[in-house]
Write a protein that holds these residues in place. Structure first.
Motif, PDB file in Angstrom:
ATOM      1  N   ALA A   1       2.516 -13.547   8.271  1.00 53.06           N
ATOM      2  CA  ALA A   1       2.373 -12.132   8.415  1.00 53.06           C
ATOM      3  C   ALA A   1       1.232 -11.462   7.711  1.00 53.06           C
ATOM      4  N   GLY A   2       0.777 -12.215   6.591  1.00 50.95           N
ATOM      5  CA  GLY A   2      -0.379 -11.661   5.859  1.00 50.95           C
ATOM      6  C   GLY A   2      -1.762 -11.842   6.578  1.00 50.95           C
ATOM      7  N   ILE A   3      -1.917 -13.021   7.240  1.00 50.33           N
ATOM      8  CA  ILE A   3      -2.987 -13.288   8.323  1.00 50.33           C
ATOM      9  C   ILE A   3      -3.042 -12.181   9.196  1.00 50.33           C
ATOM     10  N   ALA A   4      -1.657 -11.891   9.818  1.00 49.30           N
ATOM     11  CA  ALA A   4      -1.836 -10.799  10.931  1.00 49.30           C
ATOM     12  C   ALA A   4      -2.257  -9.432  10.207  1.00 49.30           C
ATOM     13  N   ILE A   5      -1.836  -9.124   9.333  1.00 50.38           N
ATOM     14  CA  ILE A   5      -2.336  -8.069   8.419  1.00 50.38           C
ATOM     15  C   ILE A   5      -3.711  -7.854   8.053  1.00 50.38           C
TER      16      ILE A   5
ATOM     17  N   HIS B   1       1.062  11.891   7.750  1.00 51.80           N
ATOM     18  CA  HIS B   1      -0.320  12.145   8.583  1.00 51.80           C
ATOM     19  C   HIS B   1      -0.435  11.864   9.923  1.00 51.80           C
ATOM     20  N   GLY B   2       0.804  11.609  10.461  1.00 56.62           N
ATOM     21  CA  GLY B   2       0.845  10.971  11.872  1.00 56.62           C
ATOM     22  C   GLY B   2       0.182   9.742  12.108  1.00 56.62           C
ATOM     23  N   ASN B   3       0.174   8.730  11.125  1.00 59.12           N
ATOM     24  CA  ASN B   3      -0.589   7.578  11.214  1.00 59.12           C
ATOM     25  C   ASN B   3       0.086   6.374  11.206  1.00 59.12           C
ATOM     26  N   PHE B   4       1.801   6.584  11.300  1.00 60.10           N
ATOM     27  CA  PHE B   4       2.733   5.449  11.713  1.00 60.10           C
ATOM     28  C   PHE B   4       2.232   4.453  12.961  1.00 60.10           C
ATOM     29  N   GLU B   5       2.296   3.204  12.617  1.00 63.49           N
ATOM     30  CA  GLU B   5       2.214   2.273  13.493  1.00 63.49           C
ATOM     31  C   GLU B   5       3.079   0.987  13.424  1.00 63.49           C
ATOM     32  N   VAL B   6       3.910   0.858  14.552  1.00 65.28           N
ATOM     33  CA  VAL B   6       5.090   0.032  14.624  1.00 65.28           C
ATOM     34  C   VAL B   6       4.415  -1.402  14.327  1.00 65.28           C
ATOM     35  N   LEU B   7       3.512  -1.934  14.882  1.00 65.65           N
ATOM     36  CA  LEU B   7       2.904  -3.479  14.675  1.00 65.65           C
ATOM     37  C   LEU B   7       2.657  -3.688  13.130  1.00 65.65           C
ATOM     38  N   PRO B   8       1.830  -2.808  12.722  1.00 62.49           N
ATOM     39  CA  PRO B   8       1.390  -3.058  11.169  1.00 62.49           C
ATOM     40  C   PRO B   8       2.790  -3.049  10.195  1.00 62.49           C
ATOM     41  N   ALA B   9       3.578  -2.035  10.824  1.00 60.59           N
ATOM     42  CA  ALA B   9       4.736  -1.782   9.978  1.00 60.59           C
ATOM     43  C   ALA B   9       5.564  -3.105   9.868  1.00 60.59           C
ATOM     44  N   VAL B  10       5.686  -3.829  11.028  1.00 57.06           N
ATOM     45  CA  VAL B  10       6.579  -4.870  11.021  1.00 57.06           C
ATOM     46  C   VAL B  10       6.057  -6.035  10.335  1.00 57.06           C
ATOM     47  N   PHE B  11       4.834  -6.200  10.466  1.00 57.51           N
ATOM     48  CA  PHE B  11       3.969  -7.345   9.645  1.00 57.51           C
ATOM     49  C   PHE B  11       4.215  -6.919   8.292  1.00 57.51           C
ATOM     50  N   CYS B  12       4.094  -5.882   7.730  1.00 56.62           N
ATOM     51  CA  CYS B  12       4.082  -5.439   6.339  1.00 56.62           C
ATOM     52  C   CYS B  12       5.676  -5.791   5.932  1.00 56.62           C
ATOM     53  N   LEU B  13       6.422  -5.524   6.688  1.00 60.52           N
ATOM     54  CA  LEU B  13       8.008  -5.860   6.442  1.00 60.52           C
ATOM     55  C   LEU B  13       8.141  -7.301   6.178  1.00 60.52           C
ATOM     56  N   ILE B  14       7.799  -8.243   7.206  1.00 61.07           N
ATOM     57  CA  ILE B  14       7.989  -9.414   7.308  1.00 61.07           C
ATOM     58  C   ILE B  14       7.495  -9.841   5.896  1.00 61.07           C
ATOM     59  N   PHE B  15       5.972  -9.713   5.717  1.00 64.01           N
ATOM     60  CA  PHE B  15       5.260 -10.246   4.521  1.00 64.01           C
ATOM     61  C   PHE B  15       6.311  -9.959   3.174  1.00 64.01           C
ATOM     62  N   ALA B  16       6.617  -8.658   3.228  1.00 58.45           N
ATOM     63  CA  ALA B  16       7.194  -8.075   1.911  1.00 58.45           C
ATOM     64  C   ALA B  16       8.546  -8.930   1.590  1.00 58.45           C
ATOM     65  N   ILE B  17       9.408  -9.039   2.778  1.00 56.15           N
ATOM     66  CA  ILE B  17      10.713  -9.941   2.752  1.00 56.15           C
ATOM     67  C   ILE B  17      10.584 -11.314   2.304  1.00 56.15           C
ATOM     68  N   PHE B  18       9.664 -12.155   3.077  1.00 56.92           N
ATOM     69  CA  PHE B  18       9.512 -13.304   2.686  1.00 56.92           C
ATOM     70  C   PHE B  18       8.816 -13.708   1.682  1.00 56.92           C
TER      71      PHE B  18
END
Length: 316
Positions: free
Chosen positions: A104-108, A33-50
């Motif tokens: 990363a969670g606090i950033a999210i 839906h054209g809603n992708f954003e790099v910064l939230p995606a990066v924080f989600c990735l860091i949170f998910a991995i660690f």
């Protein structure tokens, strides 16, 4: 082994690919839906991995505490090179990975709002029921359902909402959630397949350690049957997603589920032959391939829809 080697091995880095795929699946849903954003995606990735590393280390910590035997099978030892008990080493690893995930969670939280605390509470509950008992759910034959839940609905829908809710007047609405629901089924079923294949690969050690898994309970035939069921489910979701949104443009999406189906058939054939080690990597690759390919496809064209007689592409 030294403390870094023990912590790294106990964190089980290959499982990070499941976290990557889950987040990329959420990114694909947001991109539709054209809603992708790099910064939230990066924080989600860091949170998910660690967060996953912290979970794996917690599992090993309680394995050591209750002497389940998995640490012995992986030859983690009882102390590091300085003589520190393995329990202490694992606990320090939990602290480090948890701090990174928490940051990363606090950033999210700052980006998306207080509703993300609900997801954090669910994840904390999962960590508790899977580890914090003498007979934790991680030693239950239905443990693969947790894998489905974490890497499917929680990971995918959570990642999508962190991005899409910034463009919406309401948090939960069918318009934003629908593509994430399809993708969550796909990622969840593929992650569950990786889980039960892993348990089949380690069925000997699990039986020795009295660990009840789906594989130890139902054997090779049961694992293959569930893999086939999950494959049919995620391929159906993959085919129905674009058709559900727009029947005139579904052909653009079909190569992704078609290629994934061929890989799944190859995986099942290898399972039937008793080839598990390399097969697990094929299963993980299949999940990452689907998520990344869907993301690229939807970034290019997005999910189309009609406004009157005009075809609108959300990716643009």
């Amino acid at each position: 082994m030294n403390s870094i080697q023990i912590t790294t091995k106990a964190a089980n880095p290959p499982t990070a690919w499941l976290a990557v795929a889950s987040v990329m699946g959420g990114n694909a849903a947001a991109a539709s839906h054209g809603n992708f954003e790099v910064l939230p995606a990066v924080f989600c990735l860091i949170f998910a991995i660690f967060g996953l590393f912290a979970f794996n280390l917690t599992h090993r910590y309680y394995d050591n505490k209750h002497n389940y035997g998995e640490n012995n099978d992986d030859k983690l030892g009882t102390t590091d090179e300085l003589g520190n008990p393995i329990g202490y080493v694992l606990l320090e690893g939990i602290k480090v990975t948890s701090i990174i995930a928490l940051t990363a969670g606090i950033a999210i939280l700052a980006l998306a709002g207080w509703w993300t605390l609900g997801i954090a509470a669910v994840m904390a509950a999962i960590v508790f029921i899977c580890n914090k008992k003498f007979h934790p759910f991680s030693r239950n034959p239905l443990y693969f359902l947790i894998t489905f839940l974490v890497f499917g609905p929680i990971g995918v829908i959570g990642t999508e909402l962190v991005q899409s809710e910034r463009y919406s007047d309401t948090l939960f609405n069918w318009w934003d959630v629908e593509p994430a629901l399809f993708m969550s089924v796909i990622m969840g079923c593929m992650a569950a397949n990786c889980h039960i294949l892993f348990s089949l690969r380690h069925i000997g050690n699990d039986k020795k350690n009295s660990k009840k898994t789906f594989a130890t309970l139902f054997g090779k035939k049961g694992v293959i049957a569930l893999t086939v069921f999950n494959t049919v489910a995620y391929i159906t979701a993959g085919v129905m997603a674009p058709i559900k949104v727009n029947t005139d443009t579904w052909v653009y999406y079909m190569p992704i589920p078609a290629i994934s189906l061929l890989i799944s058939i190859y995986v099942i054939i290898r399972m039937m032959k008793g080839e598990y080690k390399g097969t697990l990597w094929w299963s993980i690759f299949n999940m990452v391939f689907y998520a990344v390919s869907a993301f690229i496809m939807l970034m290019l064209i997005g999910f189309p829809h009609y406004t009157g007689d005009t075809l609108v592409w959300f990716g643009h």
